[in-house]
Design a protein around this motif. Structure first.
Motif, PDB file in Angstrom:
ATOM      1  N   GLN A 156      -1.243  -4.352  25.124  1.00 19.37           N
ATOM      2  CA  GLN A 156      -0.231  -3.581  25.856  1.00 19.37           C
ATOM      3  C   GLN A 156      -0.517  -2.080  25.756  1.00 19.37           C
ATOM      4  N   PHE A 157      -0.931  -1.660  24.583  1.00 19.32           N
ATOM      5  CA  PHE A 157      -1.265  -0.245  24.375  1.00 19.32           C
ATOM      6  C   PHE A 157      -2.443   0.144  25.263  1.00 19.32           C
ATOM      7  N   LEU A 158      -3.496  -0.678  25.263  1.00 26.80           N
ATOM      8  CA  LEU A 158      -4.678  -0.381  26.076  1.00 26.80           C
ATOM      9  C   LEU A 158      -4.354  -0.432  27.571  1.00 26.80           C
ATOM     10  N   ARG A 159      -3.483  -1.345  27.962  1.00 26.08           N
ATOM     11  CA  ARG A 159      -3.076  -1.391  29.375  1.00 26.08           C
ATOM     12  C   ARG A 159      -2.416  -0.080  29.777  1.00 26.08           C
ATOM     13  N   GLY A 160      -1.590   0.449  28.880  1.00 24.67           N
ATOM     14  CA  GLY A 160      -0.949   1.738  29.146  1.00 24.67           C
ATOM     15  C   GLY A 160      -1.946   2.871  29.278  1.00 24.67           C
ATOM     16  N   LEU A 161      -3.095   2.728  28.624  1.00 25.62           N
ATOM     17  CA  LEU A 161      -4.159   3.742  28.728  1.00 25.62           C
ATOM     18  C   LEU A 161      -5.080   3.475  29.918  1.00 25.62           C
ATOM     19  N   GLY A 162      -4.830   2.381  30.626  1.00 24.34           N
ATOM     20  CA  GLY A 162      -5.654   2.049  31.780  1.00 24.34           C
ATOM     21  C   GLY A 162      -6.906   1.269  31.434  1.00 24.34           C
ATOM     22  N   GLU A 163      -7.031   0.812  30.215  1.00 22.33           N
ATOM     23  CA  GLU A 163      -8.198   0.034  29.784  1.00 22.33           C
ATOM     24  C   GLU A 163      -7.906  -1.450  29.986  1.00 22.33           C
ATOM     25  N   LEU A 164      -7.931  -1.842  31.256  1.00 22.92           N
ATOM     26  CA  LEU A 164      -7.482  -3.180  31.636  1.00 22.92           C
ATOM     27  C   LEU A 164      -8.428  -4.289  31.184  1.00 22.92           C
ATOM     28  N   ARG A 165      -9.733  -4.065  31.247  1.00 21.62           N
ATOM     29  CA  ARG A 165     -10.685  -5.113  30.828  1.00 21.62           C
ATOM     30  C   ARG A 165     -10.511  -5.429  29.344  1.00 21.62           C
ATOM     31  N   ALA A 166     -10.388  -4.401  28.532  1.00 23.00           N
ATOM     32  CA  ALA A 166     -10.194  -4.614  27.096  1.00 23.00           C
ATOM     33  C   ALA A 166      -8.860  -5.321  26.837  1.00 23.00           C
ATOM     34  N   ALA A 167      -7.828  -4.918  27.577  1.00 21.84           N
ATOM     35  CA  ALA A 167      -6.519  -5.562  27.427  1.00 21.84           C
ATOM     36  C   ALA A 167      -6.604  -7.039  27.800  1.00 21.84           C
ATOM     37  N   ASP A 168      -7.309  -7.354  28.887  1.00 21.69           N
ATOM     38  CA  ASP A 168      -7.453  -8.741  29.315  1.00 21.69           C
ATOM     39  C   ASP A 168      -8.166  -9.572  28.253  1.00 21.69           C
ATOM     40  N   SER A 169      -9.202  -9.030  27.682  1.00 22.63           N
ATOM     41  CA  SER A 169      -9.951  -9.741  26.641  1.00 22.63           C
ATOM     42  C   SER A 169      -9.063 -10.072  25.437  1.00 22.63           C
ATOM     43  N   LEU A 170      -8.261  -9.115  25.027  1.00 20.27           N
ATOM     44  CA  LEU A 170      -7.357  -9.334  23.893  1.00 20.27           C
ATOM     45  C   LEU A 170      -6.283 -10.368  24.217  1.00 20.27           C
ATOM     46  N   LEU A 171      -5.747 -10.315  25.423  1.00 20.61           N
ATOM     47  CA  LEU A 171      -4.723 -11.285  25.814  1.00 20.61           C
ATOM     48  C   LEU A 171      -5.307 -12.689  25.937  1.00 20.61           C
ATOM     49  N   ALA A 172      -6.550 -12.786  26.414  1.00 23.01           N
ATOM     50  CA  ALA A 172      -7.204 -14.094  26.488  1.00 23.01           C
ATOM     51  C   ALA A 172      -7.351 -14.679  25.085  1.00 23.01           C
ATOM     52  N   GLU A 173      -7.713 -13.855  24.125  1.00 22.75           N
ATOM     53  CA  GLU A 173      -7.829 -14.323  22.746  1.00 22.75           C
ATOM     54  C   GLU A 173      -6.468 -14.739  22.193  1.00 22.75           C
ATOM     55  N   ALA A 174      -5.436 -13.972  22.515  1.00 20.68           N
ATOM     56  CA  ALA A 174      -4.086 -14.318  22.047  1.00 20.68           C
ATOM     57  C   ALA A 174      -3.635 -15.659  22.627  1.00 20.68           C
ATOM     58  N   ILE A 175      -3.946 -15.921  23.889  1.00 22.48           N
ATOM     59  CA  ILE A 175      -3.595 -17.197  24.514  1.00 22.48           C
ATOM     60  C   ILE A 175      -4.347 -18.343  23.842  1.00 22.48           C
ATOM     61  N   ASP A 176      -5.619 -18.117  23.537  1.00 26.84           N
ATOM     62  CA  ASP A 176      -6.380 -19.149  22.828  1.00 26.84           C
ATOM     63  C   ASP A 176      -5.729 -19.472  21.480  1.00 26.84           C
ATOM     64  N   LEU A 177      -5.245 -18.447  20.794  1.00 22.88           N
ATOM     65  CA  LEU A 177      -4.549 -18.663  19.524  1.00 22.88           C
ATOM     66  C   LEU A 177      -3.278 -19.481  19.729  1.00 22.88           C
ATOM     67  N   VAL A 178      -2.502 -19.117  20.751  1.00 24.70           N
ATOM     68  CA  VAL A 178      -1.262 -19.843  21.050  1.00 24.70           C
ATOM     69  C   VAL A 178      -1.574 -21.316  21.269  1.00 24.70           C
ATOM     70  N   GLU A 179      -2.587 -21.599  22.072  1.00 23.89           N
ATOM     71  CA  GLU A 179      -2.895 -22.984  22.397  1.00 23.89           C
ATOM     72  C   GLU A 179      -3.465 -23.740  21.206  1.00 23.89           C
ATOM     73  N   SER A 180      -4.196 -23.049  20.342  1.00 27.83           N
ATOM     74  CA  SER A 180      -4.708 -23.742  19.154  1.00 27.83           C
ATOM     75  C   SER A 180      -3.566 -24.098  18.202  1.00 27.83           C
ATOM     76  N   VAL A 181      -2.576 -23.230  18.111  1.00 26.79           N
ATOM     77  CA  VAL A 181      -1.421 -23.517  17.253  1.00 26.79           C
ATOM     78  C   VAL A 181      -0.560 -24.608  17.881  1.00 26.79           C
ATOM     79  N   LEU A 182      -0.416 -24.588  19.196  1.00 24.91           N
ATOM     80  CA  LEU A 182       0.386 -25.607  19.886  1.00 24.91           C
ATOM     81  C   LEU A 182      -0.126 -27.002  19.584  1.00 24.91           C
ATOM     82  N   GLY A 183      -1.436 -27.162  19.538  1.00 23.08           N
ATOM     83  CA  GLY A 183      -2.017 -28.466  19.284  1.00 23.08           C
ATOM     84  C   GLY A 183      -1.688 -28.995  17.897  1.00 23.08           C
ATOM     85  N   ARG A 184      -1.353 -28.103  16.987  1.00 21.30           N
ATOM     86  CA  ARG A 184      -1.057 -28.518  15.615  1.00 21.30           C
ATOM     87  C   ARG A 184       0.434 -28.627  15.338  1.00 21.30           C
TER      88      ARG A 184
END
Length: 161
Positions: free
Chosen positions: A40-68
């Motif tokens: 969110q911080f990087l998105r505010g700075l306009g660094e959208l690619r970096a923000a997307d990469s971090l959010l993709a990793e966060a989603i992967d974490l969510v889904e790995s925890v969901l499975g357990r």
């Protein structure tokens, strides 16, 4: 606080420290929140690619925890609380694709939105178990078992996508 005061370098260092500490300790909640906050911080700075990469990793974490997660109520409650991460990634991907109709980013945004929707549906359906017993004829029970197996296979495919 550093981010709110405009201390960008200090804020980034704090985010990086939280991420560094969250990875090896297995503190998924800390790591997920640090990834989302930094995105969110990087998105505010306009660094959208970096923000997307971090959010993709966060989603992967969510889904790995969901499975357990054990139990329907835990899975559903957990996912409801994390829907905003999917929405944030869709918004970032939309911003990345601005000015280009049908861009790869817009297609990915659609994929992420569908993944969130499918994940929620699968979690609800897989947590529901009704045994009709002999009240339902054998062909219908057989078809229900085949459909349940197919849903399980689709859920596995979705988690690997």
């Amino acid at each position: 606080m550093a981010a709110l005061r405009g201390e960008n370098e200090r804020a980034l260092a704090l985010f990086d420290s939280a991420i560094r500490h969250g990875r090896p300790t297995g503190a998924t909640a800390l790591l997920r929140q640090a990834l989302v906050d930094k995105a969110q911080f990087l998105r505010g700075l306009g660094e959208l690619r970096a923000a997307d990469s971090l959010l993709a990793e966060a989603i992967d974490l969510v889904e790995s925890v969901l499975g357990r997660q054990a139990g329907e109520d835990l899975r559903i409650g957990f996912l409801i609380d994390k829907k905003s991460i999917y929405a944030a990634r869709v918004a970032v991907l939309h911003d990345l694709g601005q000015g280009s109709a049908g861009s790869p980013e817009h297609r990915e945004a659609f994929h992420v939105a569908e993944r969130a929707r499918a994940r929620a549906l699968l979690d609800v359906v897989s947590g529901t178990h009704v045994d009709p017993g002999t009240a339902v004829d054998a062909p219908a029970r057989y078809r229900a078992r085949r459909l349940a197996a197919r849903m399980s296979a689709l859920q596995t495919d979705l988690s690997q996508a």
